[in-house]
Motif scaffolding. Structure first.
Motif, mmCIF file in Angstrom:
data_model
loop_
_atom_site.group_PDB
_atom_site.id
_atom_site.type_symbol
_atom_site.label_atom_id
_atom_site.label_comp_id
_atom_site.label_asym_id
_atom_site.label_seq_id
_atom_site.Cartn_x
_atom_site.Cartn_y
_atom_site.Cartn_z
ATOM 1 N N ILE A 58 0.817 -1.220 0.000
ATOM 2 C CA ILE A 58 0.000 0.000 0.000
ATOM 3 C C ILE A 58 0.851 1.270 0.000
ATOM 4 O O ILE A 58 0.434 2.298 -0.519
ATOM 5 C CB ILE A 58 -0.995 -0.008 1.184
ATOM 6 C CG1 ILE A 58 -2.029 1.107 1.006
ATOM 7 C CG2 ILE A 58 -0.255 0.083 2.509
ATOM 8 C CD1 ILE A 58 -3.213 1.013 1.918
ATOM 9 N N SER A 59 2.058 1.200 0.528
ATOM 10 C CA SER A 59 2.902 2.401 0.611
ATOM 11 C C SER A 59 3.387 2.900 -0.745
ATOM 12 O O SER A 59 3.852 4.041 -0.842
ATOM 13 C CB SER A 59 4.096 2.147 1.536
ATOM 14 O OG SER A 59 4.928 1.145 1.000
ATOM 15 N N VAL A 60 3.284 2.088 -1.817
ATOM 16 C CA VAL A 60 3.689 2.574 -3.135
ATOM 17 C C VAL A 60 2.578 3.378 -3.810
ATOM 18 O O VAL A 60 2.833 4.090 -4.766
ATOM 19 C CB VAL A 60 4.151 1.433 -4.085
ATOM 20 C CG1 VAL A 60 5.284 0.653 -3.490
ATOM 21 C CG2 VAL A 60 3.024 0.547 -4.511
ATOM 22 N N PHE A 61 1.359 3.278 -3.295
ATOM 23 C CA PHE A 61 0.222 3.984 -3.884
ATOM 24 C C PHE A 61 0.189 5.437 -3.409
ATOM 25 O O PHE A 61 0.517 5.724 -2.263
ATOM 26 C CB PHE A 61 -1.087 3.309 -3.479
ATOM 27 C CG PHE A 61 -1.277 1.943 -4.074
ATOM 28 C CD1 PHE A 61 -1.950 1.780 -5.271
ATOM 29 C CD2 PHE A 61 -0.788 0.823 -3.431
ATOM 30 C CE1 PHE A 61 -2.129 0.519 -5.820
ATOM 31 C CE2 PHE A 61 -0.957 -0.443 -3.967
ATOM 32 C CZ PHE A 61 -1.627 -0.591 -5.171
ATOM 33 N N PRO A 62 -0.248 6.363 -4.273
ATOM 34 C CA PRO A 62 -0.433 7.743 -3.830
ATOM 35 C C PRO A 62 -1.438 7.800 -2.677
ATOM 36 O O PRO A 62 -2.358 6.965 -2.604
ATOM 37 C CB PRO A 62 -0.992 8.447 -5.065
ATOM 38 C CG PRO A 62 -0.631 7.579 -6.217
ATOM 39 C CD PRO A 62 -0.575 6.184 -5.692
ATOM 40 N N LEU A 63 -1.281 8.758 -1.809
ATOM 41 C CA LEU A 63 -2.134 8.860 -0.626
ATOM 42 C C LEU A 63 -3.615 8.975 -0.959
ATOM 43 O O LEU A 63 -4.450 8.474 -0.218
ATOM 44 C CB LEU A 63 -1.707 10.045 0.234
ATOM 45 C CG LEU A 63 -0.370 9.897 0.953
ATOM 46 C CD1 LEU A 63 -0.022 11.176 1.701
ATOM 47 C CD2 LEU A 63 -0.383 8.710 1.889
ATOM 48 N N TYR A 64 -3.952 9.608 -2.076
ATOM 49 C CA TYR A 64 -5.372 9.770 -2.391
ATOM 50 C C TYR A 64 -6.070 8.430 -2.621
ATOM 51 O O TYR A 64 -7.292 8.340 -2.520
ATOM 52 C CB TYR A 64 -5.574 10.708 -3.591
ATOM 53 C CG TYR A 64 -5.442 10.048 -4.941
ATOM 54 C CD1 TYR A 64 -6.547 9.544 -5.599
ATOM 55 C CD2 TYR A 64 -4.200 9.907 -5.557
ATOM 56 C CE1 TYR A 64 -6.436 8.938 -6.836
ATOM 57 C CE2 TYR A 64 -4.076 9.306 -6.790
ATOM 58 C CZ TYR A 64 -5.191 8.825 -7.429
ATOM 59 O OH TYR A 64 -5.076 8.219 -8.648
ATOM 60 N N TYR A 121 -9.530 4.195 -0.802
ATOM 61 C CA TYR A 121 -10.163 3.224 -1.693
ATOM 62 C C TYR A 121 -9.628 1.821 -1.462
ATOM 63 O O TYR A 121 -10.276 0.842 -1.790
ATOM 64 C CB TYR A 121 -9.941 3.616 -3.154
ATOM 65 C CG TYR A 121 -10.620 4.902 -3.522
ATOM 66 C CD1 TYR A 121 -11.958 4.916 -3.890
ATOM 67 C CD2 TYR A 121 -9.938 6.112 -3.490
ATOM 68 C CE1 TYR A 121 -12.600 6.101 -4.226
ATOM 69 C CE2 TYR A 121 -10.563 7.300 -3.817
ATOM 70 C CZ TYR A 121 -11.891 7.285 -4.180
ATOM 71 O OH TYR A 121 -12.512 8.455 -4.505
ATOM 72 N N LEU A 122 -8.432 1.725 -0.918
ATOM 73 C CA LEU A 122 -7.803 0.429 -0.679
ATOM 74 C C LEU A 122 -8.156 -0.145 0.688
ATOM 75 O O LEU A 122 -8.083 -1.336 0.901
ATOM 76 C CB LEU A 122 -6.274 0.556 -0.807
ATOM 77 C CG LEU A 122 -5.771 0.968 -2.196
ATOM 78 C CD1 LEU A 122 -4.293 1.319 -2.139
ATOM 79 C CD2 LEU A 122 -6.016 -0.125 -3.213
#
Length: 124
Positions: free
Chosen positions: A52-58, A62-63
């Motif tokens: 999850i840390s590779v995804f943008p914060l926005y 949704y995750l």
């Protein structure tokens, strides 16, 4: 406990993401580039998972499922930092568009990239 690892298939419906598996995989690979410990093979599967840390914060709302609240509603867009919004926009550009935007910014500044911000006659 909230899930921390996500596959390409689980990311197909994310806002701002492509709708094909190869395109999503390419995007996730770019997010995890140089971060080998944040990408792994899913146990007993050929699928790769991304932390999850590779995804943008926005995308985090949704995750995650909000177990405490009993809802899966995402948080307000206003909670997203402007830098995260710009990074999302920049990642959605093609390499040619990125070069053009970067060249405009270097040569003529921010008003060349976003002329409508400095045009008093335009209505937003």
């Amino acid at each position: 406990m909230a899930e921390e690892w996500f596959t390409v298939k689980e990311c197909l419906e994310l806002p701002g993401f492509p709708r094909s598996e190869p395109a999503v995989r390419k995007r996730l690979n770019s997010y995890s580039e140089g971060k080998a410990d944040l990408r792994r093979k899913r146990a007993k599967s050929k699928a790769e998972e991304y932390h999850i840390s590779v995804f943008p914060l926005y995308l985090h709302p949704y995750l995650h499922e909000y177990e405490e609240k009993g809802t899966t509603e995402p948080s307000s867009v206003q909670e997203v930092e402007p830098k995260e919004i710009w990074e999302m926009i920049f990642r959605l550009l093609t390499p040619v568009q990125r070069e053009k935007v970067t060249g405009l910014f270097r040569g003529k500044g921010i008003d060349a990239v976003f002329p409508f911000l400095f045009d008093d006659s335009s209505v937003l």
